[in-house]
Write a protein that holds these residues in place. Structure first.
Motif, PDB file in Angstrom:
ATOM      1  N   GLU A   1       0.827  -1.211   0.000  1.00 49.66           N
ATOM      2  CA  GLU A   1       0.000   0.000   0.000  1.00 49.66           C
ATOM      3  C   GLU A   1       0.864   1.265   0.000  1.00 49.66           C
ATOM      4  O   GLU A   1       0.528   2.253  -0.649  1.00 49.66           O
ATOM      5  CB  GLU A   1      -0.966   0.005   1.184  1.00 49.66           C
ATOM      6  CG  GLU A   1      -2.039  -1.065   1.093  1.00 49.66           C
ATOM      7  CD  GLU A   1      -2.858  -0.977  -0.190  1.00 49.66           C
ATOM      8  OE1 GLU A   1      -3.335   0.125  -0.527  1.00 49.66           O
ATOM      9  OE2 GLU A   1      -3.016  -2.007  -0.867  1.00 49.66           O
ATOM     10  N   LEU A   2       1.978   1.239   0.721  1.00 50.36           N
ATOM     11  CA  LEU A   2       2.898   2.378   0.706  1.00 50.36           C
ATOM     12  C   LEU A   2       3.506   2.571  -0.677  1.00 50.36           C
ATOM     13  O   LEU A   2       3.721   3.694  -1.120  1.00 50.36           O
ATOM     14  CB  LEU A   2       4.034   2.159   1.710  1.00 50.36           C
ATOM     15  CG  LEU A   2       3.903   2.768   3.082  1.00 50.36           C
ATOM     16  CD1 LEU A   2       5.063   2.348   3.964  1.00 50.36           C
ATOM     17  CD2 LEU A   2       3.771   4.255   3.047  1.00 50.36           C
ATOM     18  N   MET A   3       3.768   1.470  -1.364  1.00 51.55           N
ATOM     19  CA  MET A   3       4.399   1.525  -2.681  1.00 51.55           C
ATOM     20  C   MET A   3       3.499   2.174  -3.728  1.00 51.55           C
ATOM     21  O   MET A   3       3.969   2.574  -4.781  1.00 51.55           O
ATOM     22  CB  MET A   3       4.793   0.123  -3.155  1.00 51.55           C
ATOM     23  CG  MET A   3       5.808  -0.546  -2.291  1.00 51.55           C
ATOM     24  SD  MET A   3       7.325   0.431  -2.273  1.00 51.55           S
ATOM     25  CE  MET A   3       8.238  -0.442  -1.054  1.00 51.55           C
ATOM     26  N   LYS A   4       2.236   2.298  -3.431  1.00 49.57           N
ATOM     27  CA  LYS A   4       1.315   2.942  -4.372  1.00 49.57           C
ATOM     28  C   LYS A   4       1.432   4.465  -4.328  1.00 49.57           C
ATOM     29  O   LYS A   4       0.958   5.155  -5.225  1.00 49.57           O
ATOM     30  CB  LYS A   4      -0.128   2.526  -4.069  1.00 49.57           C
ATOM     31  CG  LYS A   4      -0.378   1.055  -4.347  1.00 49.57           C
ATOM     32  CD  LYS A   4      -1.787   0.663  -3.959  1.00 49.57           C
ATOM     33  CE  LYS A   4      -2.002  -0.836  -4.161  1.00 49.57           C
ATOM     34  NZ  LYS A   4      -3.329  -1.256  -3.685  1.00 49.57           N
ATOM     35  N   LEU A   5       2.058   4.991  -3.285  1.00 49.04           N
ATOM     36  CA  LEU A   5       2.259   6.434  -3.151  1.00 49.04           C
ATOM     37  C   LEU A   5       3.417   6.889  -4.038  1.00 49.04           C
ATOM     38  O   LEU A   5       4.293   6.098  -4.380  1.00 49.04           O
ATOM     39  CB  LEU A   5       2.572   6.802  -1.701  1.00 49.04           C
ATOM     40  CG  LEU A   5       1.524   6.475  -0.650  1.00 49.04           C
ATOM     41  CD1 LEU A   5       2.054   6.801   0.737  1.00 49.04           C
ATOM     42  CD2 LEU A   5       0.229   7.218  -0.924  1.00 49.04           C
ATOM     43  N   SER A   6       3.433   8.168  -4.351  1.00 48.56           N
ATOM     44  CA  SER A   6       4.592   8.708  -5.063  1.00 48.56           C
ATOM     45  C   SER A   6       5.794   8.644  -4.116  1.00 48.56           C
ATOM     46  O   SER A   6       5.638   8.535  -2.894  1.00 48.56           O
ATOM     47  CB  SER A   6       4.341  10.159  -5.483  1.00 48.56           C
ATOM     48  OG  SER A   6       4.346  11.001  -4.342  1.00 48.56           O
ATOM     49  N   THR A   7       6.969   8.733  -4.669  1.00 51.13           N
ATOM     50  CA  THR A   7       8.186   8.693  -3.858  1.00 51.13           C
ATOM     51  C   THR A   7       8.166   9.784  -2.801  1.00 51.13           C
ATOM     52  O   THR A   7       8.494   9.539  -1.628  1.00 51.13           O
ATOM     53  CB  THR A   7       9.432   8.861  -4.749  1.00 51.13           C
ATOM     54  OG1 THR A   7       9.414   7.846  -5.749  1.00 51.13           O
ATOM     55  CG2 THR A   7      10.708   8.765  -3.948  1.00 51.13           C
ATOM     56  N   GLU A   8       7.758  10.984  -3.182  1.00 56.11           N
ATOM     57  CA  GLU A   8       7.734  12.113  -2.254  1.00 56.11           C
ATOM     58  C   GLU A   8       6.734  11.881  -1.128  1.00 56.11           C
ATOM     59  O   GLU A   8       7.020  12.148   0.039  1.00 56.11           O
ATOM     60  CB  GLU A   8       7.398  13.411  -2.993  1.00 56.11           C
ATOM     61  CG  GLU A   8       8.478  13.872  -3.949  1.00 56.11           C
ATOM     62  CD  GLU A   8       8.443  13.134  -5.292  1.00 56.11           C
ATOM     63  OE1 GLU A   8       7.459  12.425  -5.595  1.00 56.11           O
ATOM     64  OE2 GLU A   8       9.423  13.259  -6.036  1.00 56.11           O
ATOM     65  N   GLU A   9       5.535  11.389  -1.488  1.00 53.79           N
ATOM     66  CA  GLU A   9       4.521  11.128  -0.467  1.00 53.79           C
ATOM     67  C   GLU A   9       4.985  10.034   0.494  1.00 53.79           C
ATOM     68  O   GLU A   9       4.809  10.146   1.706  1.00 53.79           O
ATOM     69  CB  GLU A   9       3.209  10.701  -1.113  1.00 53.79           C
ATOM     70  CG  GLU A   9       2.475  11.797  -1.846  1.00 53.79           C
ATOM     71  CD  GLU A   9       1.270  11.242  -2.582  1.00 53.79           C
ATOM     72  OE1 GLU A   9       0.153  11.706  -2.285  1.00 53.79           O
ATOM     73  OE2 GLU A   9       1.443  10.350  -3.439  1.00 53.79           O
TER      74      GLU A   9
END
Length: 125
Positions: free
Chosen positions: A67-75
Protein backbone atom coordinates in the motif's frame (compact mmCIF):
# COMPACT_ATOMS: atom_id res chain seq x y z
CA UNK A 1 36.47 -3.17 1.14
CA UNK A 2 33.32 -2.67 -0.81
CA UNK A 3 30.21 -4.81 -0.87
CA UNK A 4 27.52 -4.42 -3.50
CA UNK A 5 27.07 -2.25 -6.57
CA UNK A 6 27.46 1.52 -6.12
CA UNK A 7 24.96 2.14 -8.91
CA UNK A 8 22.27 0.45 -6.82
CA UNK A 9 23.42 -0.08 -3.22
CA UNK A 10 26.84 -0.72 -1.72
CA UNK A 11 28.72 -0.39 1.56
CA UNK A 12 32.32 0.79 1.69
CA UNK A 13 34.36 0.11 4.82
CA UNK A 14 38.06 0.60 5.54
CA UNK A 15 39.93 -0.27 8.73
CA UNK A 16 42.46 2.37 9.80
CA UNK A 17 46.10 1.39 10.08
CA UNK A 18 45.91 2.63 13.70
CA UNK A 19 42.59 0.93 14.39
CA UNK A 20 42.62 1.17 18.18
CA UNK A 21 42.28 -2.53 18.89
CA UNK A 22 38.72 -3.57 19.74
CA UNK A 23 37.31 -0.16 18.71
CA UNK A 24 38.23 -0.89 15.09
CA UNK A 25 38.52 2.74 13.96
CA UNK A 26 38.03 3.30 10.27
CA UNK A 27 35.81 4.73 7.55
CA UNK A 28 32.30 3.76 6.48
CA UNK A 29 29.64 4.86 4.00
CA UNK A 30 26.66 3.65 2.00
CA UNK A 31 26.30 4.16 -1.74
CA UNK A 32 22.76 4.57 -3.04
CA UNK A 33 22.19 5.13 -6.76
CA UNK A 34 25.82 6.19 -7.17
CA UNK A 35 25.68 8.78 -4.36
CA UNK A 36 27.90 8.49 -1.29
CA UNK A 37 25.92 8.63 1.97
CA UNK A 38 27.74 9.47 5.19
CA UNK A 39 31.02 11.27 5.89
CA UNK A 40 33.49 8.72 4.57
CA UNK A 41 36.50 10.91 5.35
CA UNK A 42 35.66 10.99 9.06
CA UNK A 43 37.03 8.27 11.34
CA UNK A 44 34.49 6.32 13.36
CA UNK A 45 34.25 3.11 15.36
CA UNK A 46 33.45 0.30 12.93
CA UNK A 47 32.65 -1.80 15.99
CA UNK A 48 29.86 0.64 16.88
CA UNK A 49 28.52 0.49 13.34
CA UNK A 50 28.52 -3.30 13.41
CA UNK A 51 26.48 -3.38 16.64
CA UNK A 52 23.94 -0.93 15.22
CA UNK A 53 23.63 -2.74 11.89
CA UNK A 54 22.36 -5.94 13.49
CA UNK A 55 18.84 -4.48 13.46
CA UNK A 56 19.09 -3.65 9.77
CA UNK A 57 20.14 -7.20 9.02
CA UNK A 58 17.45 -8.84 11.13
CA UNK A 59 14.72 -6.83 9.33
CA UNK A 60 15.91 -7.74 5.83
CA UNK A 61 13.10 -8.97 3.60
CA UNK A 62 10.47 -7.57 5.98
CA UNK A 63 10.17 -4.00 4.69
CA UNK A 64 7.71 -4.54 1.85
CA UNK A 65 4.42 -2.66 2.19
CA UNK A 66 2.39 -2.79 -1.04
CA UNK A 67 0.00 0.00 0.00
CA UNK A 68 2.90 2.38 0.71
CA UNK A 69 4.40 1.52 -2.68
CA UNK A 70 1.31 2.94 -4.37
CA UNK A 71 2.26 6.43 -3.15
CA UNK A 72 4.59 8.71 -5.06
CA UNK A 73 8.19 8.69 -3.86
CA UNK A 74 7.73 12.11 -2.25
CA UNK A 75 4.52 11.13 -0.47
CA UNK A 76 6.03 7.86 0.74
CA UNK A 77 9.10 9.60 2.13
CA UNK A 78 6.93 12.21 3.84
CA UNK A 79 4.62 9.63 5.46
CA UNK A 80 7.50 7.46 6.70
CA UNK A 81 9.55 10.43 7.91
CA UNK A 82 6.60 11.80 9.87
CA UNK A 83 6.06 8.40 11.50
CA UNK A 84 9.75 8.06 12.42
CA UNK A 85 9.69 11.56 13.96
CA UNK A 86 6.47 10.60 15.79
CA UNK A 87 4.73 13.60 14.18
CA UNK A 88 1.84 11.81 12.46
CA UNK A 89 -0.11 8.54 12.39
CA UNK A 90 -0.89 8.62 8.66
CA UNK A 91 1.41 5.65 8.08
CA UNK A 92 -1.23 3.38 9.64
CA UNK A 93 -3.41 4.04 6.58
CA UNK A 94 -0.84 2.06 4.58
CA UNK A 95 0.58 -0.59 6.92
CA UNK A 96 -0.94 -3.16 9.29
CA UNK A 97 -1.29 -1.87 12.86
CA UNK A 98 1.27 -4.35 14.18
CA UNK A 99 3.92 -3.53 11.54
CA UNK A 100 6.98 -1.94 13.22
CA UNK A 101 7.57 1.03 10.88
CA UNK A 102 10.97 1.61 12.50
CA UNK A 103 12.14 -1.07 10.05
CA UNK A 104 12.22 1.70 7.45
CA UNK A 105 14.93 3.62 9.32
CA UNK A 106 18.19 2.19 8.01
CA UNK A 107 20.49 4.91 9.25
CA UNK A 108 23.42 3.64 11.24
CA UNK A 109 23.17 6.11 14.10
CA UNK A 110 26.82 6.98 14.64
CA UNK A 111 28.81 10.19 14.41
CA UNK A 112 29.47 10.03 10.65
CA UNK A 113 25.69 10.05 10.02
CA UNK A 114 24.59 12.42 12.78
CA UNK A 115 22.52 14.73 10.51
CA UNK A 116 21.23 12.11 8.14
CA UNK A 117 18.05 10.05 8.04
CA UNK A 118 17.67 7.27 5.50
CA UNK A 119 14.68 5.23 4.68
CA UNK A 120 14.93 1.95 2.84
CA UNK A 121 11.98 0.52 1.02
CA UNK A 122 11.98 -2.67 -0.95
CA UNK A 123 11.29 -1.58 -4.48
CA UNK A 124 11.81 -2.94 -7.94
CA UNK A 125 15.12 -1.10 -8.47
Amino acid sequence: MEFGDRARFAITVELNENHGGLWMYGRFCYWIAGESIGSYDEITSLRGILFRMRYLHSDRGQRACPELMKLSTEEMFSVISAALRDDDDEIYNYIPGDFPFARFDVGVHVDVWITTRYIWLRTAI
